[in-house]
Design a protein around this motif. Structure first.
Motif, PDB file in Angstrom:
ATOM      1  N   PRO A  50     -48.920  25.495 -28.407  1.00  0.00           N
ATOM      2  CA  PRO A  50     -47.846  25.991 -29.347  1.00  0.00           C
ATOM      3  C   PRO A  50     -46.616  24.946 -29.225  1.00  0.00           C
ATOM      4  O   PRO A  50     -46.224  24.577 -28.317  1.00  0.00           O
ATOM      5  CB  PRO A  50     -47.411  27.373 -28.627  1.00  0.00           C
ATOM      6  CG  PRO A  50     -48.670  27.626 -27.923  1.00  0.00           C
ATOM      7  CD  PRO A  50     -49.169  26.580 -27.300  1.00  0.00           C
ATOM      8  N   GLU A  51     -46.142  24.845 -30.491  1.00  0.00           N
ATOM      9  CA  GLU A  51     -44.715  24.118 -30.462  1.00  0.00           C
ATOM     10  C   GLU A  51     -43.725  25.060 -31.296  1.00  0.00           C
ATOM     11  O   GLU A  51     -43.859  25.491 -32.333  1.00  0.00           O
ATOM     12  CB  GLU A  51     -45.038  22.810 -31.488  1.00  0.00           C
ATOM     13  CG  GLU A  51     -46.229  21.884 -30.730  1.00  0.00           C
ATOM     14  CD  GLU A  51     -46.486  20.651 -31.931  1.00  0.00           C
ATOM     15  OE1 GLU A  51     -46.766  19.447 -31.089  1.00  0.00           O
ATOM     16  OE2 GLU A  51     -46.390  20.815 -32.901  1.00  0.00           O
ATOM     17  N   ALA A  52     -42.852  25.078 -30.629  1.00  0.00           N
ATOM     18  CA  ALA A  52     -41.698  26.101 -30.807  1.00  0.00           C
ATOM     19  C   ALA A  52     -40.452  25.465 -31.532  1.00  0.00           C
ATOM     20  O   ALA A  52     -40.029  26.120 -32.849  1.00  0.00           O
ATOM     21  CB  ALA A  52     -41.179  26.998 -29.865  1.00  0.00           C
ATOM     22  N   GLU A  53     -40.047  24.424 -31.220  1.00  0.00           N
ATOM     23  CA  GLU A  53     -38.764  23.917 -31.805  1.00  0.00           C
ATOM     24  C   GLU A  53     -38.727  22.283 -31.987  1.00  0.00           C
ATOM     25  O   GLU A  53     -39.149  21.757 -30.843  1.00  0.00           O
ATOM     26  CB  GLU A  53     -37.533  24.511 -30.746  1.00  0.00           C
ATOM     27  CG  GLU A  53     -37.291  25.788 -30.658  1.00  0.00           C
ATOM     28  CD  GLU A  53     -36.111  26.167 -29.938  1.00  0.00           C
ATOM     29  OE1 GLU A  53     -35.580  27.356 -29.783  1.00  0.00           O
ATOM     30  OE2 GLU A  53     -35.598  25.303 -29.122  1.00  0.00           O
ATOM     31  N   LEU A  54     -38.264  21.792 -32.852  1.00  0.00           N
ATOM     32  CA  LEU A  54     -37.856  20.613 -33.107  1.00  0.00           C
ATOM     33  C   LEU A  54     -36.458  20.245 -32.908  1.00  0.00           C
ATOM     34  O   LEU A  54     -35.838  20.876 -33.840  1.00  0.00           O
ATOM     35  CB  LEU A  54     -38.447  19.938 -34.482  1.00  0.00           C
ATOM     36  CG  LEU A  54     -38.150  18.628 -34.897  1.00  0.00           C
ATOM     37  CD1 LEU A  54     -39.212  17.827 -33.854  1.00  0.00           C
ATOM     38  CD2 LEU A  54     -38.196  18.376 -36.263  1.00  0.00           C
ATOM     39  N   TRP A  55     -36.106  19.282 -31.889  1.00  0.00           N
ATOM     40  CA  TRP A  55     -34.454  19.445 -31.595  1.00  0.00           C
ATOM     41  C   TRP A  55     -34.112  18.170 -32.247  1.00  0.00           C
ATOM     42  O   TRP A  55     -34.628  17.031 -31.907  1.00  0.00           O
ATOM     43  CB  TRP A  55     -34.321  19.266 -29.951  1.00  0.00           C
ATOM     44  CG  TRP A  55     -34.526  20.763 -29.301  1.00  0.00           C
ATOM     45  CD1 TRP A  55     -35.090  21.753 -29.917  1.00  0.00           C
ATOM     46  CD2 TRP A  55     -34.133  20.966 -27.856  1.00  0.00           C
ATOM     47  NE1 TRP A  55     -35.016  22.879 -28.858  1.00  0.00           N
ATOM     48  CE2 TRP A  55     -34.250  22.239 -27.892  1.00  0.00           C
ATOM     49  CE3 TRP A  55     -33.187  19.864 -27.289  1.00  0.00           C
ATOM     50  CZ2 TRP A  55     -33.944  22.768 -26.704  1.00  0.00           C
ATOM     51  CZ3 TRP A  55     -32.810  20.746 -25.948  1.00  0.00           C
ATOM     52  CH2 TRP A  55     -33.156  21.960 -25.588  1.00  0.00           C
ATOM     53  N   MET A  56     -32.721  18.181 -32.782  1.00  0.00           N
ATOM     54  CA  MET A  56     -32.227  17.127 -33.525  1.00  0.00           C
ATOM     55  C   MET A  56     -30.557  17.002 -32.802  1.00  0.00           C
ATOM     56  O   MET A  56     -29.806  18.071 -33.268  1.00  0.00           O
ATOM     57  CB  MET A  56     -32.253  17.156 -34.990  1.00  0.00           C
ATOM     58  CG  MET A  56     -33.647  16.987 -35.621  1.00  0.00           C
ATOM     59  SD  MET A  56     -33.871  17.500 -37.341  1.00  0.00           S
ATOM     60  CE  MET A  56     -34.111  19.460 -36.894  1.00  0.00           C
ATOM     61  N   GLY A  57     -30.416  16.144 -32.257  1.00  0.00           N
ATOM     62  CA  GLY A  57     -29.076  16.020 -31.714  1.00  0.00           C
ATOM     63  C   GLY A  57     -28.851  15.281 -30.380  1.00  0.00           C
ATOM     64  O   GLY A  57     -29.757  14.301 -30.011  1.00  0.00           O
ATOM     65  N   ALA A  58     -28.048  15.380 -29.375  1.00  0.00           N
ATOM     66  CA  ALA A  58     -27.664  14.749 -28.457  1.00  0.00           C
ATOM     67  C   ALA A  58     -27.519  15.684 -27.090  1.00  0.00           C
ATOM     68  O   ALA A  58     -26.881  15.639 -26.172  1.00  0.00           O
ATOM     69  CB  ALA A  58     -26.253  13.928 -28.278  1.00  0.00           C
ATOM     70  N   HIS A  59     -28.430  16.695 -27.117  1.00  0.00           N
ATOM     71  CA  HIS A  59     -28.548  17.515 -25.921  1.00  0.00           C
ATOM     72  C   HIS A  59     -29.206  16.865 -24.798  1.00  0.00           C
ATOM     73  O   HIS A  59     -30.378  15.996 -24.850  1.00  0.00           O
ATOM     74  CB  HIS A  59     -29.430  18.780 -26.232  1.00  0.00           C
ATOM     75  CG  HIS A  59     -29.579  19.743 -25.065  1.00  0.00           C
ATOM     76  ND1 HIS A  59     -30.073  19.559 -24.115  1.00  0.00           N
ATOM     77  CD2 HIS A  59     -28.967  20.884 -25.354  1.00  0.00           C
ATOM     78  CE1 HIS A  59     -29.969  20.815 -23.425  1.00  0.00           C
ATOM     79  NE2 HIS A  59     -29.200  21.596 -24.131  1.00  0.00           N
TER      80      HIS A  59
END
Length: 405
Positions: A32-41
């Motif tokens: 399962p793939e839940a989230e695609l993160w875009m940023g500088a976390h």
């Protein structure tokens, strides 16, 4: 303008098809793939083509990347995180603290010596975590406490012996204080009581669904949650929340203290760059009931649905009181060719969710974005215009800090 490569978070509630299809990868994905993160976390920053992380880029040149206003306001940090969220199953029931609550909780846990990655840590950072979810597909959620009189009608419709005293508790005080009293009672019920009340509730919901009653959708939700989280007090709490169905392009804003869970669907989520979550059930993770009760907002009524305000040809924005972020949607129908200028003195992240677009700046640089691709525009970028490729239908979402337009 820098194309981004973004991390995929493999939470168990995610989809094996949605994000893989968006990124042009084989379907189904192996997990399962839940989230695609875009940023500088710090946990999973986006990367540029030269392998630098966006986090390192911002830290090396905060004023050039963020602009002096954003860098000064947010301590040289990118204040938002943009995501594609793909839910096949319900997330945990949760709420987020205000800025003041987050600072106080963080300092308290630091003083107590609780490790920041400890399972029972509530506040790994000192910042608020407001969020907004905008539907890409039909999107289902529970969010905010329903108007109490309607909840009383729901509980009386189900009419189980175990629910009766709790129904009368709320009927006797159908306001925010009554909701607080009922929620507190339910979330602290001993397991022996839950093992009596919940089976009765599920049987009543089955009957209501068979009869296609007024609360069909609410009862179906309780049945789904009860099957996935047997004996969990969060199933009872679901009876108190607004059951929401968003059409594509519609959004809800979750302010501090709003109890919610996302049930099913795909959306663009933007949130403050924080990890502070207080959980209330529907999860095997840590649940701190006293701390949850400290941050919950028991204001009640229907959740406002945001449909976007058109601010220029081709662009709609979703205004919220959150200073950390603002989300905008750029949309072109088939045959439309309007150039959309991106006026901003701060940083921007754009992701193309359908079709393809071309970004052109005033110095002659250009970048093409296909579906699933994203781009970083630092504050120091020349002004950029966006135009669809070959007049096809296209959609782009744009994230900026909230105070910068």
């Amino acid at each position: 303008m820098e194309l981004l490569r973004n991390a995929v978070r493999p939470y168990a509630w995610g989809s094996r098809t949605t994000i893989a299809e968006l990124l042009g990868r084989p379907v189904p994905a192996p997990h399962p793939e839940a989230e695609l993160w875009m940023g500088a976390h710090p946990g999973d920053p986006s990367r540029l083509d030269d392998e630098r992380s966006l986090l390192d880029l911002v830290e090396a040149d905060p004023v050039g990347q963020l602009g002096s206003t954003c860098a000064g306001q947010w301590g040289n940090r990118l204040p938002f995180l943009l995501k594609i969220l793909a839910a096949e199953e319900a997330l945990s029931l949760q709420a987020h603290p205000s800025a003041e609550q987050a600072r106080e909780g963080y300092e308290r846990e630091e003083a107590a010596g609780i490790a920041r990655d400890a399972r029972d840590r509530n506040y790994p950072d000192p910042t608020a975590k407001p969020e907004l979810i905008c539907a890409l597909t039909e999107f289902h959620a529970l969010a905010g406490f329903r108007e109490p009189q309607r909840t009383v009608r729901l509980l009386r419709t189900l009419e189980t012996p175990g629910l009766a005293p709790y129904t009368e508790l709320l009927a006797g005080q159908p306001d925010s204080d009554g909701l607080r009293a009922l929620f507190t009672t339910w979330i602290t019920l001993p397991q022996t009581s839950l093992d009596t009340v919940l089976p009765e509730l599920l049987d009543a919901c089955v009957l209501h669904v068979k009869e296609r009653g007024e609360f069909d959708l609410e009862c179906r939700t309780v049945l789904e949650l009860g099957e996935a989280h047997e004996g969990d007090a969060g199933v009872l709490a679901a009876l108190l929340l607004n059951r929401i169905v968003l059409a594509p392009g519609e959004a809800i804003f979750l302010s501090a203290g709003n109890l919610h869970t996302y049930l099913h669907g795909t959306g663009v989520e933007i949130l403050a760059n924080s990890d502070n979550i207080l959980r209330g059930g529907l999860t095997p993770k840590h649940v701190d009931v006293p701390e949850l009760l400290r941050v919950l907002d028991f204001s009640c009524g229907e959740m406002p649905i945001l449909r976007g305000e058109q601010v220029s040809p081709g662009m709609w924005r979703y205004p919220t009181p959150a200073p950390e972020f603002e989300l905008s949607r750029l949309q072109w129908a088939l045959g439309e060719r309007d150039e959309v200028p991106l006026h901003s003195t701060g940083p921007q992240i754009l992701i193309c969710t359908s079709g393809a677009v071309r970004l052109l700046d005033t110095e002659g640089n250009k970048v093409e974005l296909g579906r699933g691709q994203s781009v970083w525009l630092p504050a120091s970028s020349p002004q950029v215009h966006v135009v669809p490729v070959e007049g096809a239908e296209a959609q782009v979402f744009r994230a900026t800090p909230g105070a910068i337009v």
